[in-house]
Design an enzyme around this catalytic site. Structure first.
Site, mmCIF file in Angstrom:
data_model
loop_
_atom_site.group_PDB
_atom_site.id
_atom_site.type_symbol
_atom_site.label_atom_id
_atom_site.label_comp_id
_atom_site.label_asym_id
_atom_site.label_seq_id
_atom_site.Cartn_x
_atom_site.Cartn_y
_atom_site.Cartn_z
ATOM 1 N N ASP A 184 0.862 -1.181 0.000
ATOM 2 C CA ASP A 184 0.000 0.000 0.000
ATOM 3 C C ASP A 184 0.905 1.239 0.000
ATOM 4 O O ASP A 184 1.735 1.413 0.902
ATOM 5 C CB ASP A 184 -0.912 -0.025 1.234
ATOM 6 C CG ASP A 184 -1.957 1.086 1.182
ATOM 7 O OD1 ASP A 184 -1.630 2.188 0.691
ATOM 8 O OD2 ASP A 184 -3.080 0.857 1.651
ATOM 9 N N TYR A 209 -5.334 11.344 -3.410
ATOM 10 C CA TYR A 209 -5.782 12.586 -2.744
ATOM 11 C C TYR A 209 -4.838 13.028 -1.635
ATOM 12 O O TYR A 209 -5.005 14.095 -1.078
ATOM 13 C CB TYR A 209 -7.215 12.429 -2.205
ATOM 14 C CG TYR A 209 -7.429 11.219 -1.323
ATOM 15 C CD1 TYR A 209 -7.053 11.232 0.009
ATOM 16 C CD2 TYR A 209 -7.994 10.055 -1.843
ATOM 17 C CE1 TYR A 209 -7.238 10.120 0.805
ATOM 18 C CE2 TYR A 209 -8.188 8.939 -1.047
ATOM 19 C CZ TYR A 209 -7.803 8.969 0.270
ATOM 20 O OH TYR A 209 -7.974 7.865 1.059
ATOM 21 N N LYS A 210 -3.845 12.203 -1.293
ATOM 22 C CA LYS A 210 -2.903 12.596 -0.245
ATOM 23 C C LYS A 210 -1.757 13.376 -0.887
ATOM 24 O O LYS A 210 -1.941 14.498 -1.317
ATOM 25 C CB LYS A 210 -2.442 11.360 0.531
ATOM 26 C CG LYS A 210 -3.584 10.774 1.381
ATOM 27 C CD LYS A 210 -3.270 9.436 2.032
ATOM 28 C CE LYS A 210 -4.481 8.947 2.840
ATOM 29 N NZ LYS A 210 -4.417 7.529 3.181
ATOM 30 N N ARG A 356 0.069 14.824 14.133
ATOM 31 C CA ARG A 356 0.773 14.358 12.941
ATOM 32 C C ARG A 356 0.949 15.517 11.965
ATOM 33 O O ARG A 356 0.029 16.309 11.758
ATOM 34 C CB ARG A 356 -0.097 13.258 12.322
ATOM 35 C CG ARG A 356 0.497 12.535 11.158
ATOM 36 C CD ARG A 356 -0.375 11.347 10.785
ATOM 37 N NE ARG A 356 -1.622 11.786 10.132
ATOM 38 C CZ ARG A 356 -2.316 11.041 9.268
ATOM 39 N NH1 ARG A 356 -1.912 9.823 8.961
ATOM 40 N NH2 ARG A 356 -3.426 11.494 8.724
HETATM 41 C C1 LIG Z 1 -5.650 6.805 3.458
HETATM 42 C C2 LIG Z 1 -5.518 5.327 3.488
HETATM 43 C C3 LIG Z 1 -6.565 4.493 3.059
HETATM 44 C C4 LIG Z 1 -7.887 5.063 2.668
HETATM 45 O O1 LIG Z 1 -8.591 4.252 1.772
HETATM 46 P P1 LIG Z 1 -9.794 4.886 0.946
HETATM 47 O O2 LIG Z 1 -10.461 3.726 0.313
HETATM 48 O O3 LIG Z 1 -9.198 5.850 -0.028
HETATM 49 O O4 LIG Z 1 -10.678 5.617 1.898
HETATM 50 C C5 LIG Z 1 -6.346 3.132 3.026
HETATM 51 N N1 LIG Z 1 -5.148 2.607 3.417
HETATM 52 C C6 LIG Z 1 -4.140 3.389 3.843
HETATM 53 C C7 LIG Z 1 -2.840 2.765 4.250
HETATM 54 C C8 LIG Z 1 -4.299 4.768 3.920
HETATM 55 O O5 LIG Z 1 -3.309 5.528 4.377
#
Ligand SMILES: *Cc1c(COP(=O)(O)O)cnc(C)c1O
Length: 397
Positions: A184, A209-210, A356
């Site tokens: 991930d 989006y991050k 954070r």
């Molecule tokens: C932000 C994040 C998510 C969010 O998942 P969405 O399906 O986009 O809401 C999932 N896994 C990790 C490790 C994250 O940091």
């Protein structure tokens, strides 16, 4: 003028705000507004259904995947965009599990983001084949990889502490034991240098989006190593992953390439913002971004520890061992973050007690770091956090 003066000018940030929350939601790239308006007016408005062919909406998910792929060291044709990260994790994990049918254990770490773990549990329940999810402490992952493991599913950069796994070493170890990896990249893509190809990664997924700044609800991406593209079975076998979607056959057969990981209709409007967000990355290399982000985060750690000894650093001290964010612990963390935000320094809070801060050189400068540390010092010294209203938890932290 540094390249980062140039990139900073590409974003809309409210006046006087120090924004250190790109690890949750990146800011608006200025060009996204015009891109989005054009997509709506010239394309959707004017072309209507013809937009799929004339404006290339369907190909966007592969073309944008290739643009993201360049930021994460992915081979051409190995990344596709659409859906959400949770869905992409499920999809990648399902494909990986099916490639190791004789094994039954998914290994992850206890610091992983809950959605990834929930998706794994949901998949296990759906499969009903006796799989289990084994969680170990992040620094015990390597030792826990043995020949019972089918898939090692990890988030490279821990969302709370910023601790970074050694992707290459863990992937190697995983392969040595005959298992596959699902990485991930939520806190990696656009934040640090990633080289999926040289790490030998099998599957990966991430959001945009991050640190990629494509906006709230922006689509996610999934990576499948070209080695596995023929074997990877799409568990979410939607019509647009079919070899011939417009033949409308009743039976499913997956597309040849990464297109098989497409599920249904892609988020065409959101792609316009993603396009603009990726344009900013054309101005700078990920190596430059990484060097500068280490500098900014090191500087922040130094300043905060000097000014606020009561805050405990919860991230690795060596910036080489973490991603692009740092966290500090304090029992009043939530109220402290609310006081910071009220004073125009935006980070976020993660339960139970972490404040954070994400550092994104594309729009964060050294003066942001000094300002943020200064405001944090004032908040602590003057106990500005000590107000009932700051203890009131909002729905989204
Ligand atoms: C932000 C994040 C998510 C969010 O998942 P969405 O399906 O986009 O809401 C999932 N896994 C990790 C490790 C994250 O940091």
């Amino acid at each position: 003028m540094s390249v980062f003066d140039e990139t900073r000018a590409q974003f809309h940030l409210p006046d006087g705000l120090v924004y250190l929350d790109g690890n949750s939601l990146g800011p608006l790239p200025l060009a996204a507004k015009a891109r989005m308006a054009a997509r709506m007016g010239d394309e959707w408005g004017h072309l209507l259904i013809a937009g799929w062919n004339k404006a290339g909406w369907l190909d966007d998910s592969v073309r944008l995947g290739e643009r993201i792929g360049r930021l994460i060291g992915a081979e051409k044709g190995s990344v596709i965009v659409g859906d959400t990260l949770s869905i992409r994790i499920y999809q990648a994990l399902a494909a990986a599990i099916a490639m190791r049918p004789e094994r039954r254990v998914i290994l992850s770490d206890s610091g992983n983001f809950p959605s990834d773990l929930y998706m794994a549990s949901g998949l296990i329940e759906t499969l009903r084949q006796g799989h289990s999810l084994r969680l170990v402490a992040p620094d015990e992952v390597a030792a826990a990889i043995d020949d019972t493991i089918a898939v090692v599913m990890l988030t490279e950069v821990d969302y709370r502490s910023g601790r970074k796994h050694d992707m290459k070493a863990l992937t190697q170890k995983t392969h040595d034991s005959g298992a596959l990896t699902v990485w991930d990249l939520a806190h990696s893509a656009g934040a640090i240098e990633v080289d999926l190809e040289s790490a030998g990664a099998d599957f990966a997924a991430g959001c945009t989006y991050k640190y990629l700044n494509a906006g709230p609800g922006a689509p996610a991406f999934v990576y499948v190593s070209p080695r596995h593209l023929d074997a990877a079975k799409p568990a979410l076998s939607g019509w647009l992953g079919h070899a011939a979607p417009f033949a409308f056959e009743t039976g499913y057969s997956p597309a040849k390439g990464i297109e098989r990981m497409r599920i249904g209709t892609p988020p065409v409007l959101a792609f316009a913002a993603l396009e603009a967000a990726l344009d900013v990355f054309e101005l700078v290399s990920m190596t430059e971004v990484r060097v500068q982000s280490r500098l900014l985060s090191d500087m922040f750690v130094h300043e905060v520890e000097r000014r606020c000894p009561e805050l405990e650093l919860m991230s690795p001290r060596d910036s080489n061992m973490r991603g692009s964010q740092v966290s500090f612990a304090h029992e009043e963390g939530y109220a402290i973050m609310q006081a910071l935000i009220a004073n125009k320094v935006v980070g976020d809070f993660r339960a139970p007690n972490l404040i954070r801060f994400g550092f994104a050189p594309l729009y964060n400068s050294e003066s942001d770091v000094v300002r943020a540390a200064g405001v944090l010092e004032t908040v602590m010294r003057q106990k500005l956090w000590d107000k009932a209203e700051y203890r009131q938890k909002a729905a989204v932290t």
